[in-house]
Design a protein around this motif. Sequence first.
Motif, PDB file in Angstrom:
ATOM      1  N   LYS A 267       0.422  -2.687 -11.853  1.00 46.37           N
ATOM      2  CA  LYS A 267      -0.008  -2.380 -13.213  1.00 46.37           C
ATOM      3  C   LYS A 267      -1.422  -1.812 -13.179  1.00 46.37           C
ATOM      4  O   LYS A 267      -2.255  -2.315 -12.411  1.00 46.37           O
ATOM      5  CB  LYS A 267      -0.001  -3.650 -14.087  1.00 46.37           C
ATOM      6  N   PRO A 268      -1.714  -0.789 -13.972  1.00 47.70           N
ATOM      7  CA  PRO A 268      -3.107  -0.352 -14.095  1.00 47.70           C
ATOM      8  C   PRO A 268      -3.970  -1.544 -14.509  1.00 47.70           C
ATOM      9  O   PRO A 268      -3.641  -2.279 -15.437  1.00 47.70           O
ATOM     10  CB  PRO A 268      -3.042   0.710 -15.190  1.00 47.70           C
ATOM     11  N   GLY A 269      -5.044  -1.755 -13.783  1.00 43.32           N
ATOM     12  CA  GLY A 269      -5.868  -2.921 -14.050  1.00 43.32           C
ATOM     13  C   GLY A 269      -5.568  -4.088 -13.142  1.00 43.32           C
ATOM     14  O   GLY A 269      -6.280  -5.086 -13.146  1.00 43.32           O
ATOM     15  N   GLY A 270      -4.495  -3.987 -12.364  1.00 44.35           N
ATOM     16  CA  GLY A 270      -4.167  -5.051 -11.423  1.00 44.35           C
ATOM     17  C   GLY A 270      -3.061  -5.956 -11.898  1.00 44.35           C
ATOM     18  O   GLY A 270      -2.554  -5.852 -13.014  1.00 44.35           O
ATOM     19  N   ARG A 271      -2.685  -6.886 -11.028  1.00 47.67           N
ATOM     20  CA  ARG A 271      -1.490  -7.712 -11.231  1.00 47.67           C
ATOM     21  C   ARG A 271      -1.537  -8.555 -12.501  1.00 47.67           C
ATOM     22  O   ARG A 271      -0.502  -8.859 -13.090  1.00 47.67           O
ATOM     23  CB  ARG A 271      -1.288  -8.624 -10.020  1.00 47.67           C
ATOM     24  N   HIS A 272      -2.738  -8.966 -12.941  1.00 50.63           N
ATOM     25  CA  HIS A 272      -2.848  -9.852 -14.100  1.00 50.63           C
ATOM     26  C   HIS A 272      -3.148  -9.099 -15.394  1.00 50.63           C
ATOM     27  O   HIS A 272      -3.407  -9.732 -16.424  1.00 50.63           O
ATOM     28  CB  HIS A 272      -3.931 -10.903 -13.857  1.00 50.63           C
TER      29      HIS A 272
ATOM     30  N   GLU B 260       0.830  -1.211   0.000  1.00 48.61           N
ATOM     31  CA  GLU B 260       0.000   0.000   0.000  1.00 48.61           C
ATOM     32  C   GLU B 260       0.864   1.260   0.000  1.00 48.61           C
ATOM     33  O   GLU B 260       0.564   2.237  -0.691  1.00 48.61           O
ATOM     34  CB  GLU B 260      -0.933   0.015   1.216  1.00 48.61           C
ATOM     35  N   GLU B 261       1.949   1.244   0.782  1.00 45.39           N
ATOM     36  CA  GLU B 261       2.832   2.417   0.824  1.00 45.39           C
ATOM     37  C   GLU B 261       3.536   2.601  -0.518  1.00 45.39           C
ATOM     38  O   GLU B 261       3.635   3.725  -1.028  1.00 45.39           O
ATOM     39  CB  GLU B 261       3.851   2.264   1.949  1.00 45.39           C
ATOM     40  N   LEU B 262       4.012   1.527  -1.129  1.00 43.73           N
ATOM     41  CA  LEU B 262       4.617   1.625  -2.458  1.00 43.73           C
ATOM     42  C   LEU B 262       3.600   2.087  -3.485  1.00 43.73           C
ATOM     43  O   LEU B 262       3.920   2.875  -4.381  1.00 43.73           O
ATOM     44  CB  LEU B 262       5.197   0.270  -2.873  1.00 43.73           C
ATOM     45  N   LEU B 263       2.369   1.618  -3.360  1.00 44.21           N
ATOM     46  CA  LEU B 263       1.315   2.025  -4.280  1.00 44.21           C
ATOM     47  C   LEU B 263       1.056   3.525  -4.172  1.00 44.21           C
ATOM     48  O   LEU B 263       0.869   4.214  -5.186  1.00 44.21           O
ATOM     49  CB  LEU B 263       0.044   1.235  -3.982  1.00 44.21           C
ATOM     50  N   ARG B 264       1.053   4.038  -2.947  1.00 49.45           N
ATOM     51  CA  ARG B 264       0.858   5.471  -2.750  1.00 49.45           C
ATOM     52  C   ARG B 264       1.966   6.258  -3.442  1.00 49.45           C
ATOM     53  O   ARG B 264       1.713   7.247  -4.145  1.00 49.45           O
ATOM     54  CB  ARG B 264       0.829   5.797  -1.256  1.00 49.45           C
ATOM     55  N   LEU B 265       3.212   5.817  -3.261  1.00 49.48           N
ATOM     56  CA  LEU B 265       4.341   6.506  -3.878  1.00 49.48           C
ATOM     57  C   LEU B 265       4.302   6.379  -5.396  1.00 49.48           C
ATOM     58  O   LEU B 265       4.498   7.363  -6.118  1.00 49.48           O
ATOM     59  CB  LEU B 265       5.657   5.920  -3.347  1.00 49.48           C
ATOM     60  N   ALA B 266       4.055   5.168  -5.881  1.00 51.78           N
ATOM     61  CA  ALA B 266       4.097   4.924  -7.329  1.00 51.78           C
ATOM     62  C   ALA B 266       2.993   5.664  -8.056  1.00 51.78           C
ATOM     63  O   ALA B 266       3.194   6.180  -9.166  1.00 51.78           O
ATOM     64  CB  ALA B 266       4.016   3.428  -7.614  1.00 51.78           C
ATOM     65  N   SER B 267       1.805   5.725  -7.469  1.00 55.15           N
ATOM     66  CA  SER B 267       0.703   6.415  -8.140  1.00 55.15           C
ATOM     67  C   SER B 267       0.934   7.917  -8.175  1.00 55.15           C
ATOM     68  O   SER B 267       0.426   8.613  -9.068  1.00 55.15           O
ATOM     69  CB  SER B 267      -0.624   6.092  -7.453  1.00 55.15           C
TER      70      SER B 267
ATOM     71  N   LEU C 182      -6.472   1.668  -7.109  1.00 53.78           N
ATOM     72  CA  LEU C 182      -6.202   0.267  -6.814  1.00 53.78           C
ATOM     73  C   LEU C 182      -5.854   0.092  -5.342  1.00 53.78           C
ATOM     74  O   LEU C 182      -5.445   1.027  -4.665  1.00 53.78           O
ATOM     75  CB  LEU C 182      -5.059  -0.250  -7.685  1.00 53.78           C
ATOM     76  N   ARG C 183      -6.003  -1.122  -4.858  1.00 56.95           N
ATOM     77  CA  ARG C 183      -5.625  -1.477  -3.501  1.00 56.95           C
ATOM     78  C   ARG C 183      -4.566  -2.562  -3.545  1.00 56.95           C
ATOM     79  O   ARG C 183      -4.348  -3.201  -4.578  1.00 56.95           O
ATOM     80  CB  ARG C 183      -6.852  -1.986  -2.721  1.00 56.95           C
ATOM     81  N   ALA C 184      -3.934  -2.786  -2.404  1.00 53.41           N
ATOM     82  CA  ALA C 184      -2.899  -3.814  -2.328  1.00 53.41           C
ATOM     83  C   ALA C 184      -3.425  -5.166  -2.799  1.00 53.41           C
ATOM     84  O   ALA C 184      -2.720  -5.928  -3.470  1.00 53.41           O
ATOM     85  CB  ALA C 184      -2.351  -3.913  -0.909  1.00 53.41           C
ATOM     86  N   THR C 185      -4.664  -5.475  -2.456  1.00 48.25           N
ATOM     87  CA  THR C 185      -5.234  -6.767  -2.839  1.00 48.25           C
ATOM     88  C   THR C 185      -5.379  -6.914  -4.356  1.00 48.25           C
ATOM     89  O   THR C 185      -5.450  -8.032  -4.864  1.00 48.25           O
ATOM     90  CB  THR C 185      -6.604  -6.969  -2.171  1.00 48.25           C
ATOM     91  N   ASP C 186      -5.439  -5.802  -5.083  1.00 45.63           N
ATOM     92  CA  ASP C 186      -5.491  -5.867  -6.546  1.00 45.63           C
ATOM     93  C   ASP C 186      -4.131  -6.210  -7.141  1.00 45.63           C
ATOM     94  O   ASP C 186      -4.053  -6.639  -8.299  1.00 45.63           O
ATOM     95  CB  ASP C 186      -5.943  -4.524  -7.130  1.00 45.63           C
ATOM     96  N   LEU C 187      -3.086  -6.019  -6.356  1.00 50.49           N
ATOM     97  CA  LEU C 187      -1.718  -6.153  -6.865  1.00 50.49           C
ATOM     98  C   LEU C 187      -1.007  -7.400  -6.354  1.00 50.49           C
ATOM     99  O   LEU C 187      -0.083  -7.890  -7.005  1.00 50.49           O
ATOM    100  CB  LEU C 187      -0.899  -4.919  -6.464  1.00 50.49           C
ATOM    101  N   MET C 188      -1.406  -7.912  -5.213  1.00 48.31           N
ATOM    102  CA  MET C 188      -0.676  -9.015  -4.588  1.00 48.31           C
ATOM    103  C   MET C 188      -1.042 -10.363  -5.204  1.00 48.31           C
ATOM    104  O   MET C 188      -2.209 -10.652  -5.447  1.00 48.31           O
ATOM    105  CB  MET C 188      -0.957  -9.036  -3.086  1.00 48.31           C
ATOM    106  N   PHE C 189      -0.020 -11.187  -5.418  1.00 46.59           N
ATOM    107  CA  PHE C 189      -0.214 -12.543  -5.928  1.00 46.59           C
ATOM    108  C   PHE C 189      -0.516 -13.490  -4.766  1.00 46.59           C
ATOM    109  O   PHE C 189      -0.087 -13.266  -3.628  1.00 46.59           O
ATOM    110  CB  PHE C 189       1.028 -13.026  -6.670  1.00 46.59           C
ATOM    111  N   ARG C 190      -1.238 -14.544  -5.064  1.00 48.69           N
ATOM    112  CA  ARG C 190      -1.529 -15.564  -4.055  1.00 48.69           C
ATOM    113  C   ARG C 190      -0.245 -16.305  -3.690  1.00 48.69           C
ATOM    114  O   ARG C 190       0.654 -16.464  -4.504  1.00 48.69           O
ATOM    115  CB  ARG C 190      -2.547 -16.570  -4.581  1.00 48.69           C
TER     116      ARG C 190
END
Length: 231
Positions: free
Chosen positions: A98-103, A50-57, A67-75
């Motif tokens: 990635k815009p649109g999420g990890r996949h 989430e902190e990296l997402l804040r910086l990157a966005s 996006l949220r962390a859950t959109d980006l994290m792999f299982r």
Amino acid sequence: MRRRFVFLLMKLALVLDFLADLAAHNHKAWMDEHRARYHAARAEYAAFVEELLRLASAELEPDLRGLRATDLMFRINKNDRSQLDPEPYKRHMGAGFKPGGRHAPRAGYFVAVQPGGGTYVGAGRRLPDAAELARIRQEIHYNGPAFHALRQDANLLRHFPQGLEMAQALKTAPKGYDRTDPDIAWLRLKSYFVWQHFPDAEVVRPDFPDRVLAAWQAARPLVDFLNGALD
């Protein structure tokens, strides 16, 4: 803000500890017994993401906003185990920015935390499908000088000294290209990805998020080139 980074990275050390234990006991019975500990470690990794997402966005990719962390994290569960792989769980926690999420079918930015020096920061498009590969190869064929300038950029190589991953490549020329093409070594690649590993001692340093973002910023021109081909 620096104090928040220190707090996050102290928590990241707990993630490394959990993953080290998981690597030594990589089976379902152990995970079931330590499920609460897994969820605690995953929550701490999510806070880091989430902190990296804040910086990157804010500084890298505005389209990551929303996006949220859950959109980006792999299982952590492996989905593609072979009969020779008895371990049901990955040894790392990873995320794809990635815009649109990890996949999303595009190039992007990645970070994975793994003890024992397995943590890596990466960027690009790893193992794209056949249609995506065709688009990227066509763009390299049409715009070779621009591609070579990007992959040899001094700032990119400062953060990713090995340059583009060369390990996975066709043994011959891809369909439609001559094996004597001057760019054939790059047209044969199956991935267009750069990455760099970090020892555990650097992962828990207060400046690690800054280093992740700086590496991604250095790779942004290459990522934009790849997405130009894919789009």
